[in-house]
Design a protein around this motif. Structure first.
Motif, PDB file in Angstrom:
ATOM      1  N   PHE A 118       0.876  -1.181   0.000  1.00  0.00           N
ATOM      2  CA  PHE A 118       0.000   0.000   0.000  1.00  0.00           C
ATOM      3  C   PHE A 118       0.909   1.224   0.000  1.00  0.00           C
ATOM      4  O   PHE A 118       1.719   1.396   0.924  1.00  0.00           O
ATOM      5  N   PRO A 119       0.805   2.085  -1.002  1.00  0.00           N
ATOM      6  CA  PRO A 119       1.718   3.226  -1.083  1.00  0.00           C
ATOM      7  C   PRO A 119       1.554   4.180   0.094  1.00  0.00           C
ATOM      8  O   PRO A 119       0.428   4.494   0.484  1.00  0.00           O
ATOM      9  N   GLY A 120       2.653   4.586   0.690  1.00  0.00           N
ATOM     10  CA  GLY A 120       2.615   5.570   1.776  1.00  0.00           C
ATOM     11  C   GLY A 120       2.395   4.989   3.147  1.00  0.00           C
ATOM     12  O   GLY A 120       2.233   5.728   4.106  1.00  0.00           O
ATOM     13  N   GLY A 121       2.314   3.687   3.284  1.00  0.00           N
ATOM     14  CA  GLY A 121       2.144   3.089   4.609  1.00  0.00           C
ATOM     15  C   GLY A 121       0.704   3.178   5.085  1.00  0.00           C
ATOM     16  O   GLY A 121      -0.232   3.016   4.292  1.00  0.00           O
ATOM     17  N   LYS A 122       0.558   3.480   6.399  1.00  0.00           N
ATOM     18  CA  LYS A 122      -0.794   3.527   6.971  1.00  0.00           C
ATOM     19  C   LYS A 122      -1.661   4.556   6.237  1.00  0.00           C
ATOM     20  O   LYS A 122      -1.202   5.641   5.920  1.00  0.00           O
ATOM     21  N   PHE A 123      -2.892   4.220   5.993  1.00  0.00           N
ATOM     22  CA  PHE A 123      -3.877   4.994   5.224  1.00  0.00           C
ATOM     23  C   PHE A 123      -3.530   5.072   3.733  1.00  0.00           C
ATOM     24  O   PHE A 123      -4.122   5.863   2.999  1.00  0.00           O
ATOM     25  N   GLY A 124      -2.599   4.257   3.307  1.00  0.00           N
ATOM     26  CA  GLY A 124      -2.325   4.149   1.873  1.00  0.00           C
ATOM     27  C   GLY A 124      -3.489   3.430   1.192  1.00  0.00           C
ATOM     28  O   GLY A 124      -4.149   2.587   1.801  1.00  0.00           O
ATOM     29  N   MET A 125      -3.728   3.789  -0.062  1.00  0.00           N
ATOM     30  CA  MET A 125      -4.880   3.207  -0.761  1.00  0.00           C
ATOM     31  C   MET A 125      -4.466   2.515  -2.054  1.00  0.00           C
ATOM     32  O   MET A 125      -3.482   2.900  -2.683  1.00  0.00           O
ATOM     33  N   LYS A 126      -5.212   1.508  -2.425  1.00  0.00           N
ATOM     34  CA  LYS A 126      -5.054   0.841  -3.722  1.00  0.00           C
ATOM     35  C   LYS A 126      -6.362   1.014  -4.491  1.00  0.00           C
ATOM     36  O   LYS A 126      -7.436   1.017  -3.891  1.00  0.00           O
ATOM     37  N   TRP A 127      -6.209   1.114  -5.805  1.00  0.00           N
ATOM     38  CA  TRP A 127      -7.384   1.373  -6.642  1.00  0.00           C
ATOM     39  C   TRP A 127      -7.539   0.296  -7.716  1.00  0.00           C
ATOM     40  O   TRP A 127      -6.541  -0.200  -8.243  1.00  0.00           O
ATOM     41  N   ALA A 128      -8.790  -0.009  -8.007  1.00  0.00           N
ATOM     42  CA  ALA A 128      -9.098  -0.871  -9.151  1.00  0.00           C
ATOM     43  C   ALA A 128     -10.050  -0.092 -10.048  1.00  0.00           C
ATOM     44  O   ALA A 128     -11.076   0.426  -9.581  1.00  0.00           O
ATOM     45  N   ILE A 129      -9.666   0.048 -11.306  1.00  0.00           N
ATOM     46  CA  ILE A 129     -10.482   0.838 -12.240  1.00  0.00           C
ATOM     47  C   ILE A 129     -10.889  -0.067 -13.397  1.00  0.00           C
ATOM     48  O   ILE A 129     -10.091  -0.902 -13.867  1.00  0.00           O
ATOM     49  N   GLY A 130     -12.097   0.097 -13.875  1.00  0.00           N
ATOM     50  CA  GLY A 130     -12.561  -0.728 -14.996  1.00  0.00           C
ATOM     51  C   GLY A 130     -13.766  -0.114 -15.668  1.00  0.00           C
ATOM     52  O   GLY A 130     -14.266   0.932 -15.251  1.00  0.00           O
ATOM     53  N   THR A 131     -14.210  -0.777 -16.734  1.00  0.00           N
ATOM     54  CA  THR A 131     -15.399  -0.309 -17.443  1.00  0.00           C
ATOM     55  C   THR A 131     -16.464  -1.396 -17.405  1.00  0.00           C
ATOM     56  O   THR A 131     -16.151  -2.581 -17.248  1.00  0.00           O
ATOM     57  N   ALA A 132     -17.696  -0.950 -17.584  1.00  0.00           N
ATOM     58  CA  ALA A 132     -18.806  -1.911 -17.633  1.00  0.00           C
ATOM     59  C   ALA A 132     -19.893  -1.333 -18.513  1.00  0.00           C
ATOM     60  O   ALA A 132     -20.125  -0.112 -18.508  1.00  0.00           O
ATOM     61  N   GLU A 133     -20.522  -2.200 -19.284  1.00  0.00           N
ATOM     62  CA  GLU A 133     -21.614  -1.739 -20.143  1.00  0.00           C
ATOM     63  C   GLU A 133     -22.953  -2.082 -19.488  1.00  0.00           C
ATOM     64  O   GLU A 133     -23.219  -3.237 -19.155  1.00  0.00           O
ATOM     65  N   VAL A 134     -23.766  -1.040 -19.307  1.00  0.00           N
ATOM     66  CA  VAL A 134     -25.094  -1.237 -18.709  1.00  0.00           C
ATOM     67  C   VAL A 134     -26.107  -1.349 -19.834  1.00  0.00           C
ATOM     68  O   VAL A 134     -26.138  -0.511 -20.742  1.00  0.00           O
ATOM     69  N   LYS A 135     -26.906  -2.418 -19.799  1.00  0.00           N
ATOM     70  CA  LYS A 135     -27.920  -2.635 -20.834  1.00  0.00           C
ATOM     71  C   LYS A 135     -29.309  -2.468 -20.226  1.00  0.00           C
ATOM     72  O   LYS A 135     -29.499  -2.747 -19.035  1.00  0.00           O
ATOM     73  N   GLN A 136     -30.226  -2.044 -21.091  1.00  0.00           N
ATOM     74  CA  GLN A 136     -31.588  -1.753 -20.638  1.00  0.00           C
ATOM     75  C   GLN A 136     -32.235  -2.977 -19.975  1.00  0.00           C
ATOM     76  O   GLN A 136     -32.212  -4.079 -20.547  1.00  0.00           O
ATOM     77  N   ASP A 137     -32.780  -2.765 -18.800  1.00  0.00           N
ATOM     78  CA  ASP A 137     -33.493  -3.802 -18.040  1.00  0.00           C
ATOM     79  C   ASP A 137     -32.635  -5.027 -17.727  1.00  0.00           C
ATOM     80  O   ASP A 137     -33.165  -6.116 -17.484  1.00  0.00           O
ATOM     81  N   LYS A 138     -31.317  -4.851 -17.773  1.00  0.00           N
ATOM     82  CA  LYS A 138     -30.421  -5.984 -17.471  1.00  0.00           C
ATOM     83  C   LYS A 138     -29.515  -5.591 -16.298  1.00  0.00           C
ATOM     84  O   LYS A 138     -29.321  -4.409 -16.020  1.00  0.00           O
ATOM     85  N   THR A 139     -28.949  -6.577 -15.652  1.00  0.00           N
ATOM     86  CA  THR A 139     -27.983  -6.319 -14.584  1.00  0.00           C
ATOM     87  C   THR A 139     -26.601  -6.758 -15.045  1.00  0.00           C
ATOM     88  O   THR A 139     -26.417  -7.917 -15.439  1.00  0.00           O
ATOM     89  N   THR A 140     -25.684  -5.817 -15.035  1.00  0.00           N
ATOM     90  CA  THR A 140     -24.295  -6.122 -15.407  1.00  0.00           C
ATOM     91  C   THR A 140     -23.491  -6.323 -14.132  1.00  0.00           C
ATOM     92  O   THR A 140     -23.492  -5.452 -13.259  1.00  0.00           O
ATOM     93  N   HIS A 141     -22.839  -7.434 -14.038  1.00  0.00           N
ATOM     94  CA  HIS A 141     -22.115  -7.789 -12.807  1.00  0.00           C
ATOM     95  C   HIS A 141     -20.602  -7.668 -13.052  1.00  0.00           C
ATOM     96  O   HIS A 141     -20.085  -8.230 -14.016  1.00  0.00           O
ATOM     97  N   VAL A 142     -19.914  -6.934 -12.193  1.00  0.00           N
ATOM     98  CA  VAL A 142     -18.453  -6.824 -12.324  1.00  0.00           C
ATOM     99  C   VAL A 142     -17.794  -7.029 -10.959  1.00  0.00           C
ATOM    100  O   VAL A 142     -18.409  -6.761  -9.917  1.00  0.00           O
ATOM    101  N   VAL A 143     -16.548  -7.482 -11.000  1.00  0.00           N
ATOM    102  CA  VAL A 143     -15.757  -7.673  -9.784  1.00  0.00           C
ATOM    103  C   VAL A 143     -14.448  -6.902  -9.972  1.00  0.00           C
ATOM    104  O   VAL A 143     -13.622  -7.281 -10.794  1.00  0.00           O
ATOM    105  N   PRO A 144     -14.261  -5.798  -9.262  1.00  0.00           N
ATOM    106  CA  PRO A 144     -13.008  -5.034  -9.411  1.00  0.00           C
ATOM    107  C   PRO A 144     -11.792  -5.886  -9.022  1.00  0.00           C
ATOM    108  O   PRO A 144     -11.836  -6.653  -8.054  1.00  0.00           O
TER     109      PRO A 144
END
Lengths: 148, 343
Positions: A118-144
């Motif tokens: 974790f960068p910076g030690g205590k209170f350091g954060m890690k990030w996961a970034i991604g894209t997802a396509e949302v479709k009408q009346d559907k549920t798109t499931h993603v796991v970062p």
């Protein structure tokens, strides 16, 4: 004959009384209460395991943006309240492609957070970034996915 | 002759007595008895504080319409010796005894009742969880001892929010916040209160201000794992709209939010229920009291404050540009008032 006539008169009277002559308003073209076209983005926010105790790495942020630039600049469409006890988060969005970011934070003492990359030690954060396509009346499931 | 003279005298005496009786008659009737000087005692033991306070006053009675004539200060306070002690009991033994001393360090709000002298009684005492506390008050002027007993609460553990500023709070229409805590032993009532902190600048003068938003009381549920209170994002926007005024040239900046979670004992729950507005035909309810030889309340609370949390950028932008709050002069999360501004 008279009996039939009486029945018809009564029926006619009932019909007249029950009539509501109030004019019906035409539909409001600016009415915002009509059902919106949307789909659901469901994010399964898993905190990756490490040698640190589970209560030392916590969910910290889960945000949705329209594009990468907005995500980078912090102009989010929606931000969830994240909790330690909640795994699934749902966002109702108009159909389209969205960017999401999930953040985890290390709250361990000493150099444990640095050792867990974790960068910076205590209170350091890690990030996961991604894209997802949302479709009408559907549920798109993603796991970062977080990097080690 | 002698009998006749005697009768005349008797008639004369009777006439004088009747005249005296008629002259002494009054048409007015006293509907009030004399003031009984009933002691009124309030003491809420607070486990989040190192000092505890007792407030003692007395009932007052005046002949005029009470709402037109506020009482004088002295008519509400006891004269003479007042000795207040509190014992902490555990396992059938007295573990600690503290004595309260008078203080006027906490000012009283102005209002109908006199507020110049706000005499309280203070003692240094840290409240220990799951103990029995007994309060004794000796009033020298009445040669009377007041008594009450209350149990302290167990420890209050808040699950959400965590004191983690990186975890920002989102409260806007469609997004609520769930506050969670573990059930507290001996508790009968809970309340979450939110303090919204902001900076207000008008005419070049900046002031830090806040808006308190107490949530409705919550009772212990059947869920043994945790208790929760949902805070509505839509309601938050309406609260801002209802409590802040729009003024030309005003600029406001969101600072953040504090959470206060309070659990109260069963005595406090009964008191709140007895003083809440009545429903139904029975309009007058007796106010709960657990003070022997007086009236009032002796109870305990446990409190946790989670301060200095930040609001999410989406929440700040909703306050700045949302339909209910856009006229209040709040800046958005980029400290701007132009929603089309590009960073």
């Amino acid at each position: 004959m008279i009996k039939k006539l009486a029945i018809w008169i009564l029926a006619g009277l009932l019909f007249l009384v029950s009539c509501d002559k109030t004019p019906v308003d035409p539909p409001d073209p600016t009415d915002n209460n009509k059902p919106k076209i949307s789909g659901t983005l469901e994010i399964e926010f898993r905190v990756p395991g490490s040698f640190l105790p589970a209560n030392r790495v916590l969910r910290a942020d889960l945000s949705i943006a329209k594009d990468a630039e907005s995500l980078y600049k912090g102009r989010f469409l929606q931000m969830a309240n994240v909790y330690n006890s909640k795994l699934m988060y749902q966002f109702d969005l108009a159909p389209g492609v969205y960017y999401y970011q999930a953040g985890i934070i290390c709250v361990a003492e000493g150099d444990s957070c640095s050792a867990a990359s974790f960068p910076g030690g205590k209170f350091g954060m890690k990030w996961a970034i991604g894209t997802a396509e949302v479709k009408q009346d559907k549920t798109t499931h993603v796991v970062p996915q977080f990097t080690r | 002759m002698y009998i006749k003279k005697k009768k005349t005298w008797l008639r004369l005496i009777l006439a004088v007595m009747a005249a005296g009786l008629v002259a002494s008659c009054e048409t007015g009737i006293d509907i009030n008895t004399d003031n009984q000087d009933v002691p009124i005692v309030y003491c809420v033991l607070n486990s989040a504080d190192s000092f505890q306070y007792v407030r003692i006053q007395k009932t007052y009675l005046i002949d005029q319409a009470a709402l037109d004539y506020p009482p004088v200060q002295d008519s509400m306070l006891f004269k003479g010796e007042i000795v207040i002690t509190m014992e902490r009991w555990s396992g059938g033994k007295v573990m600690e005894t503290v004595r309260f001393a008078p203080t006027n360090e906490i000012p009283k709000d102005s209002g109908f009742f006199p507020y110049e002298k706000n005499i309280l009684y203070k003692a240094k005492a840290k409240i220990i969880a799951n103990q029995i506390y007994r309060l004794y008050i000796y009033l020298g002027s009445q040669e009377k001892v007041l008594y009450s007993e209350a149990s302290s609460l167990g420890n209050l553990t808040v699950i959400d929010p965590m004191p983690l500023p990186q975890r920002k709070i989102s409260l806007y229409p469609g997004t609520n916040y769930t506050c969670r805590w573990q059930p507290v032993e001996n508790a009968g009532v809970y309340q979450v209160s939110i303090r919204f902190n902001y900076k207000e600048t008008i005419g070049g003068v900046a002031k830090i201000k806040y808006l308190d938003w107490p949530q409705t009381f919550a009772s212990p549920g059947s869920d043994t794992e945790y208790l929760s209170n949902d805070i509505s994002g839509s309601r938050f926007m309406h609260i801002l709209e209802d409590n802040l005024t729009s003024v030309d040239g005003i600029v406001r900046e969101v600072i953040g939010m504090n959470f206060q979670i309070v659990s109260g004992s069963m005595e406090l729950k009964y008191y709140i229920e007895s003083t809440s507005p009545s429903e139904g035909a029975l309009m007058e309810k007796p106010v709960y009291s657990n003070i022997t030889n007086g009236i009032g309340l002796f109870c305990s609370v446990a409190r946790i404050d989670v301060n200095d949390l930040f609001l999410s950028p989406v929440t700040i932008d909703s306050i700045a540009y949302g339909q209910f709050t856009k006229t209040l002069g709040f800046l958005d999360h980029t400290n701007d008032r132009d929603s089309t501004n590009k960073l």
